[in-house]
Design a protein around this motif. Sequence first.
Motif, PDB file in Angstrom:
ATOM      1  N   GLY A  79     134.325  49.127 148.628  1.00 56.98           N
ATOM      2  CA  GLY A  79     134.169  47.824 147.969  1.00 56.98           C
ATOM      3  C   GLY A  79     133.054  47.872 146.930  1.00 56.98           C
ATOM      4  N   ARG A 137     129.432  43.946 148.714  1.00 53.20           N
ATOM      5  CA  ARG A 137     128.797  44.441 149.944  1.00 53.20           C
ATOM      6  C   ARG A 137     127.413  43.835 150.113  1.00 53.20           C
ATOM      7  N   VAL A 175     127.920  40.325 151.454  1.00 51.66           N
ATOM      8  CA  VAL A 175     128.249  40.328 152.891  1.00 51.66           C
ATOM      9  C   VAL A 175     126.999  40.647 153.707  1.00 51.66           C
ATOM     10  N   VAL A 180     128.455  48.085 155.096  1.00 51.51           N
ATOM     11  CA  VAL A 180     129.542  47.111 154.923  1.00 51.51           C
ATOM     12  C   VAL A 180     130.725  47.803 154.252  1.00 51.51           C
ATOM     13  N   ILE A 204     134.409  46.619 152.501  1.00 55.18           N
ATOM     14  CA  ILE A 204     135.293  45.509 152.131  1.00 55.18           C
ATOM     15  C   ILE A 204     136.734  45.938 152.451  1.00 55.18           C
ATOM     16  N   THR A 205     137.439  45.033 153.132  1.00 52.16           N
ATOM     17  CA  THR A 205     138.752  45.405 153.688  1.00 52.16           C
ATOM     18  C   THR A 205     139.844  44.414 153.254  1.00 52.16           C
ATOM     19  N   SER A 254     136.523  37.487 157.132  1.00 57.29           N
ATOM     20  CA  SER A 254     137.308  37.514 155.896  1.00 57.29           C
ATOM     21  C   SER A 254     137.246  36.179 155.175  1.00 57.29           C
ATOM     22  N   THR A 258     141.409  39.630 151.711  1.00 61.28           N
ATOM     23  CA  THR A 258     140.060  40.105 151.420  1.00 61.28           C
ATOM     24  C   THR A 258     139.126  39.773 152.577  1.00 61.28           C
ATOM     25  N   TRP A 316     135.942  41.866 155.423  1.00 59.13           N
ATOM     26  CA  TRP A 316     134.913  42.891 155.521  1.00 59.13           C
ATOM     27  C   TRP A 316     134.665  43.277 156.960  1.00 59.13           C
ATOM     28  N   GLU A 365     137.464  40.880 145.240  1.00 60.20           N
ATOM     29  CA  GLU A 365     136.120  41.254 145.689  1.00 60.20           C
ATOM     30  C   GLU A 365     135.061  40.464 144.911  1.00 60.20           C
TER      31      GLU A 365
END
Length: 407
Positions: free
Chosen positions: A78, A83, A86, A102, A104-105, A240, A252, A254, A285
Amino acid sequence: MSARATSAIPVAGRVGGFVYAIRNIVAEARKVEAAGRTVRYLNIGDPITFGFRTPPHMIEAVERAMRDGHNGYAPSVGILPAREAVAADCARRGMPLSPDRVVITAGTSEGIELALTALAQGGDEVLIPVPTYPLYTAVLAKVGARAVCYRTDPARGWMPDIDHIRSLVTPATRALVVIDPNNPTGATYSAAVRRALVDIADEHNFPLLADEVYADLAFDGPVPAIASLNPDAPIISFSSLSKAYLAPGWRTGWLAVGRTDRLDEVLAGIKKLADGRLCSTGPMEYALVAALTGDRSHQQAFRLALRQRADVTHARLNAIDGITSVMPSAAFYAMPQVTLPPGVTDADYVLALLRATGVLCVYGSGFGTAPADGFFRVVFLAEPSELSGIYDSIAQFTREFLAGRTS
Ligand SMILES: Cc1ncc(COP(=O)(O)O)c(C=O)c1O
């Protein structure tokens, strides 16, 4: 010329273990629709389909990112500003960590999948609550590990049974999954229970996988990170933009790996797996930064709307003979129980309800409860006036269903 093979091409056996009732049940609803009945889909927890709207500043951030040319691949972990946002959000919630912990997922879902894939394999065990959010059992089936179910108790507000969890720990235990606030029960856990859960993971040295996707949707206000009770315990937190930021379709989210160096190898493993899927949705993101650092006033309004709906749900379901339901304290789910006659399952009840009224709920066994126990999950995101009509239908149907079965 060789004869053409016509037999069906088989799928891998693991697909059989990958069950996600929340969507699988839609096939039944489509049949009911094809027969001419309107279906009210109370199976999926998607606020957008019930009229709630994504905050405009988040949409503008995505638009701007696309116009500014951020349409290439992002780093697999990410972009750094996301990050950082987050990490700052985790610190605010009591889980201090650096942005390099972190990832990002693509939603909480991908975070769960990455973590379980990095942690568990054939012969390993992962402790999960029952009822559970079914992605956990599905992913464990996929990676070949065993889901070991711990009880949560409706008589105690769906609190996890700590003694039961302790009795289930073996040398093969690789992680403890905690969903707080909870789907499907709508419960939030007491401080004592949360501390006991953290202690179990800390003492036995396996990660606590903290699904905190509903943390900002507790009716009394945001719930602190479970890691705030011990920031040095081995805890991985998942969340998320899907629920509290009203953007489930953006995929999106994390994962945030606690600061203890006991988790360094797991973090490296997760990052290695993340490389293989390239990145999460790039322009979103940038919206993640806008969401976590910008105006959150929508959350207050959303929590209020949810509490109103929970009140209607609780009062109306408990007024039905044969149904009891625990008052939710977060999110948009309730898990009522209908007292079924012997031999009848939760799926029998839910499918008959669907066919008779067009109301689609999910049977409790889709979340791991016993079919005879008669649990089912209601998503209560609809307007209170519509919910009231829905509960009228459930009441009338249940009366007839139980009378028909017992006479
Ligand atoms: C407990 C829980 N975890 C994870 C998810 C997946 O959410 P996401 O859209 O962030 O992947 C959901 C969605 O309903 C959920 O209820």
